[in-house]
Design a protein around this motif. Structure first.
Motif, short mmCIF file in Angstrom:
data_model
loop_
_atom_site.label_atom_id
_atom_site.label_comp_id
_atom_site.label_asym_id
_atom_site.label_seq_id
_atom_site.Cartn_x
_atom_site.Cartn_y
_atom_site.Cartn_z
N ALA A 1 108.62 94.09 2.61
CA ALA A 1 108.93 93.89 4.09
C ALA A 1 108.21 92.85 4.57
CB ALA A 1 108.79 95.15 4.76
N LEU A 2 106.80 92.98 4.42
CA LEU A 2 105.93 91.94 5.07
C LEU A 2 106.28 90.34 4.39
CD1 LEU A 2 102.38 93.30 4.61
CD2 LEU A 2 103.47 92.84 6.64
N GLU A 3 106.64 90.13 3.41
CA GLU A 3 106.98 88.92 2.94
C GLU A 3 108.39 88.48 3.46
OE1 GLU A 3 105.47 91.20 0.79
OE2 GLU A 3 103.74 89.87 0.86
N ARG A 4 109.44 89.61 3.31
CA ARG A 4 110.62 89.25 4.04
C ARG A 4 110.69 89.04 5.63
NH1 ARG A 4 112.90 87.00 1.93
NH2 ARG A 4 114.89 87.24 2.94
N VAL A 5 110.17 89.67 6.57
CA VAL A 5 109.67 89.32 7.66
C VAL A 5 109.43 88.12 7.89
CG1 VAL A 5 108.56 90.24 9.71
CG2 VAL A 5 109.74 91.84 8.51
N GLN A 6 108.23 87.68 7.22
CA GLN A 6 107.65 86.28 7.35
C GLN A 6 108.36 85.33 6.98
OE1 GLN A 6 103.14 85.95 6.61
NE2 GLN A 6 103.68 87.88 5.78
N ASP A 7 109.37 85.51 5.84
CA ASP A 7 110.12 84.31 5.56
C ASP A 7 111.43 84.27 6.41
OD1 ASP A 7 108.98 84.16 2.98
OD2 ASP A 7 110.26 85.33 1.85
N ILE A 8 111.77 85.34 6.92
CA ILE A 8 112.97 85.24 7.92
C ILE A 8 112.58 84.59 9.47
CG2 ILE A 8 114.31 86.58 9.37
CD1 ILE A 8 114.63 88.71 6.97
N TYR A 9 111.26 84.92 9.72
CA TYR A 9 110.77 84.27 10.87
C TYR A 9 110.74 82.66 10.55
CZ TYR A 9 107.89 83.19 14.87
OH TYR A 9 107.48 82.79 15.95
N ASP A 10 110.17 82.42 9.40
CA ASP A 10 109.94 81.01 9.06
C ASP A 10 111.16 80.19 9.32
OD1 ASP A 10 107.23 81.48 8.84
OD2 ASP A 10 107.30 81.33 6.50
N GLU A 11 112.30 80.88 8.59
CA GLU A 11 113.55 80.21 8.59
C GLU A 11 114.10 80.06 10.23
OE1 GLU A 11 116.62 81.43 5.72
OE2 GLU A 11 115.11 83.16 5.32
N LEU A 12 113.82 81.13 11.18
CA LEU A 12 114.17 81.08 12.36
C LEU A 12 113.54 79.95 13.10
CD1 LEU A 12 115.91 82.41 14.67
CD2 LEU A 12 113.71 84.17 14.85
N GLU A 13 112.11 79.98 12.90
CA GLU A 13 111.16 78.98 13.68
C GLU A 13 111.59 77.34 13.35
OE1 GLU A 13 106.66 78.87 15.04
OE2 GLU A 13 107.19 78.79 12.73
#
Length: 195
Positions: free
Chosen positions: A51-63
């Motif tokens: 989950a930590l990696e998935r959340v960070q990846d999705i946030y990066d895509e959003l940003e």
């Protein structure tokens, strides 16, 4: 259950990505910030070690603006920061700090009284890890955003107190004195919030 949480997160992300992929031909199904927030929430509640990696990846895509129609907002930022700050990994805490600072440096501030405690969550997470320099730096960033007129609340008394006590414990009299005087100044002005 943990398995149910993982499946729910994976399925939520799968639907979200289908919406994104199909939005090129059908703009009406383009995901918005609420869709992104649902995916982030599903992963933060999943209990999955990924989950930590998935959340960070999705946030990066959003940003990065990879989701047409979904503009990064403080709700998404604060939920990611709070989730990362509560993890036991130092790298996640570093990333949470970076995300919060970058968001506030690029934006006018935050919206909603219930959302702003993310600063306090992050300061306390640094203190729990005996990283008084990081906590102090973040408190100073918070103060500077407030002084610059960004829409952020004045730091809470509790956050001043925990940083002050840690600086005293560390024998850093000069920085403890500076924090104490800033605390007194805000208290005298009536701006300092309880908490």
């Amino acid at each position: 259950s943990k398995v149910g949480g993982i499946v729910a997160a994976e399925e939520t992300e799968h639907i979200f990505r289908l919406m994104r992929d199909r939005s090129h031909d059908y703009p009406a199904v383009a995901p918005d910030i609420w869709s992104v927030s649902m995916v982030l929430a599903a992963w933060t509640r999943s209990g999955n070690s990924d989950a930590l990696e998935r959340v960070q990846d999705i946030y990066d895509e959003l940003e990065a603006g990879d989701f047409a129609g979904a503009k990064l907002d403080y709700v998404a930022c604060s939920s990611v920061v709070a989730f990362l700050a509560k993890s036991k990994r130092r790298s996640a805490l570093e990333r949470a700090d970076q995300i919060l600072r970058r968001f506030l440096d690029k934006n006018e501030g935050i919206v909603g009284k219930g959302q702003y405690d993310v600063y306090g969550i992050l300061i306390r997470a640094w203190i729990e890890r005996r990283q008084v320099d990081k906590a102090n730096s973040l408190l100073l960033h918070w103060e500077q955003c407030y002084a610059d007129g960004k829409y952020v609340p004045v730091p809470a008394i509790y956050d001043f107190r925990v940083v002050l006590l840690e600086l005293i414990d560390a024998g850093d009299v000069e920085r403890a004195d500076a924090i104490f005087h800033q605390w007194q100044k805000l208290f005298a002005s009536g701006e300092l919030e309880e908490g």
